[in-house]
Scaffold this motif. Structure first.
Motif, short mmCIF file in Angstrom:
data_model
loop_
_atom_site.label_atom_id
_atom_site.label_comp_id
_atom_site.label_asym_id
_atom_site.label_seq_id
_atom_site.Cartn_x
_atom_site.Cartn_y
_atom_site.Cartn_z
N ALA A 49 48.38 -5.53 7.82
CA ALA A 49 48.48 -6.63 8.78
C ALA A 49 47.89 -7.92 8.20
O ALA A 49 48.47 -9.00 8.36
CB ALA A 49 47.76 -6.26 10.07
N LEU A 50 46.77 -7.81 7.51
CA LEU A 50 46.17 -9.00 6.92
C LEU A 50 47.06 -9.59 5.83
O LEU A 50 47.19 -10.82 5.71
CB LEU A 50 44.79 -8.67 6.35
CG LEU A 50 43.67 -8.47 7.38
CD1 LEU A 50 42.40 -8.01 6.69
CD2 LEU A 50 43.42 -9.75 8.14
N LEU A 57 46.08 1.73 13.16
CA LEU A 57 46.04 0.28 13.07
C LEU A 57 45.85 -0.11 11.61
O LEU A 57 44.73 -0.18 11.12
CB LEU A 57 44.91 -0.29 13.94
CG LEU A 57 44.84 -1.81 14.07
CD1 LEU A 57 46.12 -2.33 14.73
CD2 LEU A 57 43.63 -2.23 14.88
N ASP A 58 46.95 -0.34 10.92
CA ASP A 58 46.92 -0.63 9.49
C ASP A 58 46.52 -2.09 9.30
O ASP A 58 47.35 -2.99 9.13
CB ASP A 58 48.30 -0.35 8.87
CG ASP A 58 48.24 -0.36 7.34
OD1 ASP A 58 47.15 -0.66 6.80
OD2 ASP A 58 49.26 -0.09 6.70
N THR A 59 45.22 -2.33 9.33
CA THR A 59 44.73 -3.70 9.24
C THR A 59 44.93 -4.30 7.85
O THR A 59 45.09 -5.51 7.73
CB THR A 59 43.24 -3.73 9.61
OG1 THR A 59 42.52 -2.79 8.79
CG2 THR A 59 43.03 -3.37 11.07
N ILE A 100 44.05 -14.02 12.26
CA ILE A 100 43.59 -13.38 11.02
C ILE A 100 42.13 -12.96 11.14
O ILE A 100 41.75 -11.86 10.71
CB ILE A 100 43.81 -14.33 9.84
CG1 ILE A 100 45.32 -14.54 9.60
CG2 ILE A 100 43.15 -13.81 8.57
CD1 ILE A 100 45.63 -15.55 8.51
N ASP A 101 41.32 -13.81 11.73
CA ASP A 101 39.90 -13.47 11.91
C ASP A 101 39.76 -12.26 12.85
O ASP A 101 38.88 -11.41 12.64
CB ASP A 101 39.14 -14.66 12.48
CG ASP A 101 39.08 -15.83 11.50
OD1 ASP A 101 39.28 -15.58 10.29
OD2 ASP A 101 38.86 -16.97 11.94
N ARG A 105 39.28 -4.65 11.35
CA ARG A 105 39.15 -3.78 10.18
C ARG A 105 37.69 -3.42 9.94
O ARG A 105 37.37 -2.28 9.56
CB ARG A 105 39.73 -4.48 8.94
CG ARG A 105 39.64 -3.64 7.68
CD ARG A 105 40.27 -4.32 6.50
NE ARG A 105 39.55 -5.53 6.13
CZ ARG A 105 39.84 -6.27 5.05
NH1 ARG A 105 40.84 -5.90 4.26
NH2 ARG A 105 39.17 -7.36 4.78
N HIS A 106 36.81 -4.36 10.16
CA HIS A 106 35.38 -4.08 9.98
C HIS A 106 34.88 -3.08 11.01
O HIS A 106 33.98 -2.27 10.72
CB HIS A 106 34.58 -5.39 10.06
CG HIS A 106 33.11 -5.20 9.93
ND1 HIS A 106 32.50 -4.89 8.72
CD2 HIS A 106 32.11 -5.25 10.84
CE1 HIS A 106 31.20 -4.77 8.91
NE2 HIS A 106 30.93 -4.98 10.18
N GLU A 107 35.45 -3.11 12.22
CA GLU A 107 34.95 -2.25 13.29
C GLU A 107 35.58 -0.87 13.30
O GLU A 107 34.88 0.13 13.47
CB GLU A 107 35.18 -2.92 14.64
CG GLU A 107 34.64 -2.15 15.82
CD GLU A 107 34.69 -2.94 17.11
OE1 GLU A 107 34.39 -2.36 18.18
OE2 GLU A 107 35.04 -4.13 17.05
#
Length: 377
Positions: A201-202, A196-198, A180-181, A187-189
């Motif tokens: 995914a989360l 990439l559907d973060t 998860i981290d 997602r932040h990057e």
């Protein structure tokens, strides 16, 4: 998150504000105290332990007083009080104020007990019970102030704490939370684009985390119940009847391991996708900056052709050098062929100006006196 201990897992369907509040309430700045059998120390457990201590010491003091009179009762009670003070000093979960109060009460009891025994000779039998009262007060203060882990009664069923899961299963939750981290960092990057559907995914990973944590908490309860039944089994046939339960527990553990491996594999794919995105960004940056370098090269093309101004300056300087060299050569040749004007005359030749009567050439006739400061009369 610690290296081996997972974070508390909160129901992902709750509102964000409630999840943050539960996370604050369930956060423990230090590991909770435990007993030797692994049980977590709670406030109710400390109160029960204190009540048992009070009853045991009261019974012992009463028995000693009845058997040997108040001196024996006073001695026994004082010794027990000092032993309890020593326990307070050495125990890690004792509050600092209770520790200081215990030391002060123990020292005060040792000093004041003989004085009370002499002063209250009419009611001297009450002195042991006065010491017992000090012991009860210290035990009550310790039970009320000791460091414990209180259960989250308001959040029952909404959060799974690390202590709710067996230590052997902590690694599964830690692996899921690390994945998860990773996705959160991705997602932040690179954001949550279509590639990439973060965000989705989360959401899926947090739901899986909650399901796995709840399953592992239930697994711990059932495993302990099965172990108690197995240890209390009266015959091999009872244990044979318990074998299907063990098989089912092992099947659940295998399913959890398989799901955790799927999640960690997804985490590795996310890392590869982030690395590929970072490589693409760097290549794109290199391509975009190539035009700047090409322009810089174009600005240096003039260095490949000889400049007319530099050619003219070079020719002028070369001509000036040749003229100077020619003049120097002529001057040297003239000096060598024309008697070298300025050189010393020949000593045997006539020196102009020496034909004056009475004049002598220095060095050929008379010499100037060494003591004279004049050149002639």
């Amino acid at each position: 998150m610690s290296e081996d201990v997972p974070r508390p897992v909160i129901d992902p369907t709750l509102p964000e504000a409630l999840r943050e509040r539960i996370a604050r309430d369930s956060h423990a700045p230090e590991p909770p105290p435990r007993r030797a059998n692994g049980d977590i120390v709670t406030r109710s457990l400390r109160v029960r332990e204190g009540a048992v201590q009070v009853l045991a010491v009261g019974f012992t003091a009463a028995l000693a007083t009845a058997a040997g009179g108040w001196p024996l009762g006073l001695l026994v009670t004082t010794v027990i009080l000092m032993a309890q003070v020593l326990v307070f000093v050495c125990a890690e979960d004792t509050h600092r104020a209770t520790r200081v109060l215990g030391v002060a009460a123990g020292a005060g009891t040792v000093v004041s007990t003989p004085i009370l025994a002499v002063a209250a000779y009419d009611s001297v039998s009450a002195v042991p019970w006065l010491v017992f009262g000090v012991f009860v007060a210290l035990v009550g203060a310790d039970a009320a102030t000791a460091r414990v882990r209180e259960p989250l009664a308001d959040h029952e069923g909404l959060v799974v704490l690390p202590d709710d899961v067996s230590d052997a299963d902590h690694a599964h939750l830690v692996a899921v939370q690390r994945t998860i981290d990773r996705v959160a960092a991705a997602r932040h990057e690179i954001g949550g684009g279509d590639s990439l559907d973060t965000d989705r995914a989360l959401a899926v990973l947090r739901d899986q985390e909650w399901r796995i944590a709840s399953l592992l908490a239930r697994q711990r309860e059932l495993r302990r119940a099965h172990l108690r039944r197995w240890q209390r089994a009266a015959s091999p046939r009872v244990r044979e009847a318990l074998r299907p339960q063990r098989a089912q527990l092992e099947a659940v553990a295998a399913a959890v391991r398989a799901r955790v491996e799927q999640i960690t594999e997804y985490g590795r794919l996310v890392d590869q996708a982030v690395a590929a995105h970072r490589e693409w960004e760097q290549c794109q940056e290199a391509v975009d900056s190539t035009a700047e370098y090409a322009e810089h090269l174009a600005s240096a093309v003039f260095l490949d052709t000889r400049s007319a101004d530099l050619r003219e300056l070079t020719a002028t300087t070369e001509a000036a050098r040749r003229v100077r060299d020619e003049r120097v050569r002529r001057l040297v040749d003239h000096d060598l062929t024309a008697g070298a004007p300025g050189a010393w005359p020949d000593p045997g030749a006539d020196v102009p100006g020496t034909d004056v009567p009475g004049a002598d050439v220095p060095g050929a006739g008379s010499r100037v006196s060494a003591g004279s400061d004049r050149l002639g009369a």
